[in-house]
Scaffold this motif. Sequence first.
Motif, PDB file in Angstrom:
ATOM      1  N   THR A 242      -2.279   2.234  -7.888  1.00  0.00           N
ATOM      2  CA  THR A 242      -3.160   1.367  -6.884  1.00  0.00           C
ATOM      3  C   THR A 242      -2.392   0.169  -6.611  1.00  0.00           C
ATOM      4  O   THR A 242      -1.513  -0.152  -7.313  1.00  0.00           O
ATOM      5  N   ARG A 243      -2.683  -0.416  -5.481  1.00  0.00           N
ATOM      6  CA  ARG A 243      -2.085  -1.407  -4.992  1.00  0.00           C
ATOM      7  C   ARG A 243      -2.240  -2.635  -6.288  1.00  0.00           C
ATOM      8  O   ARG A 243      -1.101  -3.241  -6.475  1.00  0.00           O
TER       9      ARG A 243
ATOM     10  N   GLY B 209       1.866   6.954  -6.635  1.00  0.00           N
ATOM     11  CA  GLY B 209       0.561   7.240  -6.994  1.00  0.00           C
ATOM     12  C   GLY B 209      -0.157   6.346  -7.906  1.00  0.00           C
ATOM     13  O   GLY B 209      -0.650   6.734  -8.850  1.00  0.00           O
TER      14      GLY B 209
ATOM     15  N   GLU C 170       0.641  -1.253   0.076  1.00  0.00           N
ATOM     16  CA  GLU C 170      -0.063   0.025  -0.040  1.00  0.00           C
ATOM     17  C   GLU C 170       1.004   1.216  -0.035  1.00  0.00           C
ATOM     18  O   GLU C 170       0.749   2.277  -0.876  1.00  0.00           O
ATOM     19  N   GLN C 171       1.922   1.275   0.986  1.00  0.00           N
ATOM     20  CA  GLN C 171       2.692   2.275   1.089  1.00  0.00           C
ATOM     21  C   GLN C 171       3.501   2.667  -0.115  1.00  0.00           C
ATOM     22  O   GLN C 171       3.562   3.913  -0.577  1.00  0.00           O
TER      23      GLN C 171
ATOM     24  N   ALA D 243       2.614   1.774  -3.202  1.00  0.00           N
ATOM     25  CA  ALA D 243       1.598   2.392  -4.289  1.00  0.00           C
ATOM     26  C   ALA D 243       1.403   3.786  -4.053  1.00  0.00           C
ATOM     27  O   ALA D 243       1.500   4.754  -5.006  1.00  0.00           O
ATOM     28  N   ASP D 244       1.317   4.205  -2.830  1.00  0.00           N
ATOM     29  CA  ASP D 244       0.880   5.584  -2.353  1.00  0.00           C
ATOM     30  C   ASP D 244       1.985   6.567  -2.978  1.00  0.00           C
ATOM     31  O   ASP D 244       1.919   7.681  -3.619  1.00  0.00           O
ATOM     32  N   GLN D 245       3.166   6.257  -2.780  1.00  0.00           N
ATOM     33  CA  GLN D 245       4.402   6.790  -3.176  1.00  0.00           C
ATOM     34  C   GLN D 245       4.453   6.883  -4.558  1.00  0.00           C
ATOM     35  O   GLN D 245       5.000   7.993  -5.012  1.00  0.00           O
TER      36      GLN D 245
END
Lengths: 212, 212
Positions: free
Chosen positions: B32-33, B30, B23-24, B26-28
């Motif tokens: 999706t997982r 931009g 998740e993290q 993916a966040d970085q």
Amino acid sequence: MELSKRQQQILDIVRAEGPITGEQIADQLGLTRATLRPDLAILTMAGFLEARPRVGYFYAGKKTGQIFGDQLRKMLVREYKAVPINIAENTSVYDAIVTMFMEDVGSLFVVREGGQLVGVVSRKDLLKVAIGNQDTREVPVSLAMTRMPNIVTVTGDDTVYDAAKKLIEYQIDSCPVVRPLDETGRNLEVIGRFTKTTIAKVFVELGENREV
Amino acid sequence: MELSKRQQQILDIVRAEGPITGEQIADQLGLTRATLRPDLAILTMAGFLEARPRVGYFYAGKKTGQIFGDQLRKMLVREYKAVPINIAENTSVYDAIVTMFMEDVGSLFVVREGGQLVGVVSRKDLLKVAIGNQDTREVPVSLAMTRMPNIVTVTGDDTVYDAAKKLIEYQIDSCPVVRPLDETGRNLEVIGRFTKTTIAKVFVELGENREV
């Protein structure tokens, strides 16, 4: 990259029957399409398989050795070359042998003033003179050397792979790394030394887990 | 295996911040997982990343070169060794040099009747005698050779990698491939020759896309 047993099975199936869909591969292995998805993704992205929409997977012909080879052919002579040891044309065979021992190299490059490469002399060339009946102090190295344009050379932009191939092909232990000295392109300047020792060192480095 | 730009980005993130969840990452980026899932699967299965449930991904330290190295260290001296050229102890330095030229090798192995290895002689050893003041026809090769137990040897079971490392470490161009001649283990028989040329040939073969 080491393939798992299942990945190897997939490769065998595609090699024998491709193009083949993911469904069909899954059927043959008694697995679901979803289970196979990561394996198929890996095999595709690593270049073993190619996938075409509405057609299926087929074998891309890339084997482990090939991926290996691709990596290997990115290394350039420039990054791995050794320091050249140069001597003058009128150096005696005796002094050339002494220089070889002192510098601990197997070949010397013969250059004119201004840096122009005119010859290469190897241990083999010097041994030939040494068992002749001549006095090695009296014979100039220019009588024992291989001369331009018969010298095998490489450039800094050549790959280590191509350079290694040249050494094998011409059955030599080393060759000068050169660049043009002027615009004619016929006069070369020595900027390095590429040898079988260079190759052995690269080989060991590769085996040492370092980044290529 | 060549990494995509995104896979390289993932590696960089995990290297700097791992353990880190999908998740993290993916966040970085931009993303999706789900988008990242195939990339994470590939990086994990190829040995770049390790995944631990409830912890996240961390860097497994396996780089391209490492996967490379694993493959490389499977090659055995037995499969790549060259034919040895043997001479007797009382051979003259002159005749040894002639044999070297005739057989086109850079080193000769000195063996006793019965096959026992007693010495190794290189071009360098012979050059040393040749520039001395002695007559090469009068000096026996036994005065120029490296003697047991100072000879660096390898066995057929050694890896090409370990053998290459030995040549580099001891600064020699070649060494005999041996096996014990009796139960003492101190008397060795020569069964092959391992040289920097052997390594260069393996290197070129690897680059030629052949299966390792």
